[in-house]
Design an enzyme around this catalytic site. Structure first.
Site, PDB file in Angstrom:
ATOM      1  N   ARG A 368       0.098   2.021 -12.563  1.00 18.96           N
ATOM      2  CA  ARG A 368       0.074   2.020 -11.365  1.00 18.96           C
ATOM      3  C   ARG A 368      -1.074   3.074 -11.049  1.00 18.96           C
ATOM      4  NH1 ARG A 368       5.339   3.719  -9.990  1.00 18.96           N
ATOM      5  NH2 ARG A 368       5.997   1.751  -9.626  1.00 18.96           N
ATOM      6  N   ASN A 490       7.808   2.909  -5.019  1.00 14.76           N
ATOM      7  CA  ASN A 490       8.790   3.866  -5.328  1.00 14.76           C
ATOM      8  C   ASN A 490       9.738   3.798  -6.141  1.00 14.76           C
ATOM      9  OD1 ASN A 490      11.072   5.583  -4.621  1.00 14.76           O
ATOM     10  ND2 ASN A 490      10.878   5.446  -2.392  1.00 14.76           N
ATOM     11  N   ASP A 491       9.384   4.584  -7.263  1.00 14.42           N
ATOM     12  CA  ASP A 491      10.251   4.373  -8.738  1.00 14.42           C
ATOM     13  C   ASP A 491      11.542   4.784  -8.557  1.00 14.42           C
ATOM     14  OD1 ASP A 491       8.078   3.875 -10.707  1.00 14.42           O
ATOM     15  OD2 ASP A 491       7.729   6.208 -10.853  1.00 14.42           O
ATOM     16  N   CYS A 492      12.006   5.141  -7.332  1.00 16.27           N
ATOM     17  CA  CYS A 492      13.380   5.451  -7.125  1.00 16.27           C
ATOM     18  C   CYS A 492      14.123   4.431  -6.150  1.00 16.27           C
ATOM     19  CB  CYS A 492      13.597   7.074  -6.644  1.00 16.27           C
ATOM     20  SG  CYS A 492      12.842   8.136  -7.581  1.00 16.27           S
ATOM     21  N   ASN A 494      16.093   1.545  -6.991  1.00 18.66           N
ATOM     22  CA  ASN A 494      16.209   0.919  -8.260  1.00 18.66           C
ATOM     23  C   ASN A 494      17.409  -0.046  -7.666  1.00 18.66           C
ATOM     24  OD1 ASN A 494      16.442   4.215  -9.262  1.00 18.66           O
ATOM     25  ND2 ASN A 494      14.366   2.775  -9.689  1.00 18.66           N
TER      26      ASN A 494
END
Ligand code: BGC
Length: 817
Positions: A368, A490-492, A494
């Site tokens: 991305r 937003n990788d965080c 989860n």
């Protein structure tokens, strides 16, 4: 936050004429760095000459060693020591830190020039990587400013990395026995592991006779000394040491006599060479130096180096002439014309791999990230963007899913990280459409591109775009919204991770998405934006059925957001694993998030129903602060097991209510599309580095000439403090926002679409835009309007609509709002 004097202290200033940032105090609040190199050979260099070099991949081909998080900070780099009588000093102040009579560091486009003066000697070092060369030039100019002759001793210093930067830091039981060097004249060769599988070596050369050298670190520095007081330098006596194992280094020793007023140049060259397997040696154990000799010969005089430097300047003149604005506002012009574009090139080259916050061993190129970076770069060198798209698409899986990252050296998907980030596929459309609009090159869609780099699996790039869109549609949740997978942008966030084990990574631990109801409004908005682009692309190439099919999917997604993604005043952020709302007024904390406000307003979902305006207002009311727009509000004050990494951060930092600059432009574009120029501008100016530069150098800490990934938010202990500078999608998004939405010059299939969105106070401005084979000189008269083009006159003739049709040649365009 009130500004005190400490915050107003200045460490430097812009020099727009030379396209430089001039640092006048070496003790900046954090190392302020620059990047050297354009395609293959790269270096990071701080304002005190700290940093390192690598070939293509900061992990697998690290040429010089660097220790992150060192004490003192930024310890290690390419150092020149001058011994003048009993005084030992460095032109860049460090590592000796001998007080200088004058210090200046000029970071420019692909070069850095550091100048120091001590006791009437001036030492100026120009660092750059010449175009198409695998090496870093360090041109040292020594000048005697006194009335007396000077006898100086000059020592150079580089420390070799044993190639793999990760194992270099850990496998000492092996490393301390492998190091090998060769010395030939004024060249020190580093050939560790060349005897076995490696076919590359490095060298450090100087274009003059040397009076000594060292290649063994402990012999040069002394076991109980430091870079600040290497024994050989302090005693003014090299040891001519030959490294066998331990830590090989390269140091030249040169005795220099300078008459009053006299000046001498020394050209140092740090180079990298690859040889064919059967041409590795010229004699047993002796490396084949043919290519090294040729590289050295191409840069062994001041004239040749000056010529290479002039070529680099011309290269940047060219790149920066493609889009040039003149608004009369220096702070805006210097970001648009110089620094923002420069940062875009750097992020395109490096993705998130190597900075002073990214160690170069952790991350490769993001799927991305690279697609977004491309949008900031594509106008500069379209052929490189084209290749990048193909490289990225080659790491995709047949079902449209993707590896989250790949290694630049091998171009292979990174198995440690894997896939499952469900926003990833959409970005391929984002990048490809930007490329075609810039170039008009539809042929890229016919390129045959494999899946997961497996020969025999090739399909057209267009097919990759199609499976990307389908990946979203094949992964819808209970509200017909996109399932989030491991995380979205937003990788965080989860939502399927459920980790209570501090030894596992939130992002790469098992993805427990079986039976999950976790859906993302961010992906929904992204799907609608890129889906519309995909539909328009299909129409361009006559795929009308496919266009219709996807239009229906886009419409359905729009309806799903309006129905189940709206919270009354703003868009929800997500649904969690169990179907609970995230980013809703019903939540205790984090009632509103920026990502869905950005993407759903960019997608203009529910604009007629007033959703867009309400969302933008709510963003201002709840998320905006003095330094920008925070990611969520209120910040999480405790760890939420069901949400993963996001709430692991203390309040106001990173993804927990930090100002994650990357996503601020999404809201700004939403504002622009809604025609709210005053609001768009005020959000933009808050994170524009040239504005921060003036306000708080000490508070902000990091480089004032580029954006950083995160500025601490209003809930943080130190709001306004910047971190993770340079490598951030912010660069590309700031560029896309200002060039296409604020100044409003947007490449499109048929030509340039002109649709600015400006603050009421905007004055007339001119953009010179090279576009394909044409040059447009576009003057905009805002007349106090924020939005709305009333008339466009092309080469003296009024035209219909807002697209200036593409035609090769020179054109003038006059735009009245
Ligand atoms: C990553 C991006 C991600 C962002 C937000 C960055 O560090 O490179 O891919 O979107 O963080 O989590």
């Amino acid at each position: 936050m009130t500004i005190n004097m400490e915050q107003q202290k200045r460490y430097g200033h812009f020099d727009d004429q030379h396209r430089e940032y001039v640092i006048t105090d070496p003790q900046t609040p954090w190392p302020w760095i620059n990047y050297l190199g354009n395609e293959d050979f790269f270096s990071l260099i701080s304002n005190t000459a700290g940093g390192y070099s690598f070939y293509k991949d900061a992990k697998f081909r690290r040429i010089t060693r660097y220790r992150y998080n060192n004490v003192p900070m930024d310890n290690g780099g390419r150092y020149f020591y001058l011994k003048d009588g009993d005084t030992v000093w460095n032109p860049g102040w460090k590592p000796c830190k001998t007080p200088l009579d004058f210090y200046e560091c000029r970071h420019g486009m692909g070069y850095t020039r550091i100048t120091g003066r001590k006791n009437q000697v001036e030492a100026s070092v120009l660092f750059f990587v010449p175009l198409k060369k695998w090496g870093e030039v360090q041109k040292v100019t020594l000048k005697n400013l006194s009335q007396e002759p000077k006898q100086l001793k000059l020592f150079s210093f580089e420390e070799w990395c044993l190639w793999n930067a990760a194992t270099d830091m850990e496998n000492f039981q092996r490393n301390f026995s492998t190091g090998e060097v060769e010395i030939e004249g004024s060249t020190i060769y580093h050939k560790t592991e060349y005897r076995e599988r490696r076919n590359h070596y490095a060298f450090y050369h100087v274009n003059t006779e040397i009076q000594g050298y060292d290649t063994d670190r402990e012999t040069f520095v002394g076991l109980y000394n430091e870079f600040a007081d290497p024994q050989a330098v302090i005693e003014g006596r090299p040891r001519n040491s030959h490294a066998h194992g331990w830590s090989p280094v390269a140091s030249h020793y040169i005795e220099v006599t300078l008459q009053p007023g006299e000046q001498k140049d020394f050209v140092f060259l740090l180079g990298y060479i690859e040889n064919a397997q059967d041409e590795k040696f010229e004699a047993p154990q002796v490396i084949n130096k043919k290519k090294a000799h040729a590289l050295i010969a191409s840069l062994d005089t001041t004239e040749k180096v000056d010529q290479a430097f002039a070529e680099l300047s011309a290269y940047w003149d060219d790149l920066l002439s493609i889009y040039k604005v003149k608004t009369g506002n220096d702070k805006l012009d210097r970001m648009v014309n110089i620094w923002n574009q420069y940062q875009c090139m750097v992020t395109f080259n490096f993705s998130r791999s190597a900075s002073f916050f990214e160690s170069g061993v952790g991350r490769g190129m993001g799927f991305r990230d690279s697609n977004q970076d491309l949008v900031g770069f594509v106008h500069q060198i379209p052929p490189r963007a084209r290749q990048r798209i193909i490289d990225i698409a080659s790491t995709q899986f047949p079902d449209g899913g993707c590896y989250h990252q790949y290694q630049p050296l091998t171009k292979r998907g990174n198995n440690d990280i894997g896939g499952g980030f469900n926003d990833d596929p959409c970005w391929l459309i984002f990048g490809t459409v930007a490329y075609i609009k810039e170039t008009g090159d539809f042929s890229i869609l016919d390129e045959m591109v494999p899946f997961d780099n497996q020969p025999g699996t090739e399909v057209t790039l267009f097919e990759h775009l199609k499976v990307s869109m389908d990946h979203v549609l094949n992964n819808l949740g209970p509200h017909k919204l996109p399932l989030i997978g491991r995380a979205d942008w937003n990788d965080c966030l989860n939502l399927n991770c459920f980790s209570m084990d501090p030894n596992e990574s939130f992002q790469t631990t098992e993805n427990k998405s079986e039976g999950s109801k976790a859906e993302s409004l961010m992906i929904a908005g992204l799907f609608v934006v890129t889906g519309k682009d995909y539909v328009a692309l299909c129409k361009q190439i006559g795929k009308d059925d496919e266009a219709r099919r996807m239009q229906q999917a886009v419409d359905a997604m729009t309806e799903a957001v309006k129905k189940d993604g709206w919270d009354g005043e703003w868009y929800l952020r997500a649904y969690d694993f169990f179907g609970g709302k995230i980013g809703s007024k019903e939540c205790d904390e984090a009632k509103i998030f920026i990502e869905s406000q950005g993407w759903c307003t960019m997608a203009e979902i529910g604009a007629e129903e007033g959703m867009v305006a309400k969302s933008l207002d709510a963003t201002k009311k709840y998320l905006e602060c003095e330094h920008g727009i925070v990611l969520n509000n209120p910040a999480f004050s405790k760890f939420v097991y069901e949400y993963g990494e996001i709430s692991s951060y203390p309040e106001g930092y990173k993804e927990n209510a930090g100002i994650f600059c990357h996503n601020n432009p999404w809201v700004i574009i939403g504002e622009c599309l809604a025609g709210r120029g005053n609001d768009a501008w005020s959000h933009y100016a808050k994170i524009l580095p040239s504005y921060v530069e003036e306000k708080y150098q000490t508070l902000h800490k990091v480089e004032p000439y580029v954006n950083c990934q995160m500025v601490a938010g209003k809930d943080a202990a130190r709001p306004g403090e910047g971190k993770n500078s340079w490598l951030t999608g912010t660069a590309a998004w700031m560029w896309y926002t200002v060039s296409e939405f604020i100044l409003g010059i947007k490449p499109d299939y048929e030509g340039l679409r002109i649709d600015p969105c400006l603050p009421e106070t905007a004055k007339d401005y001119t953009v010179s835009r090279k576009f394909r084979e044409a040059d447009y000189e576009i003057t905009v008269h805002p007349n106090g309007h924020q939005k709305g083009v009333r008339q466009i006159v092309l080469d003296g003739q009024p035209i219909e609509g807002s697209v200036v049709p593409y035609a090769p040649g020179k054109h003038t365009v006059d735009v009245t709002m």
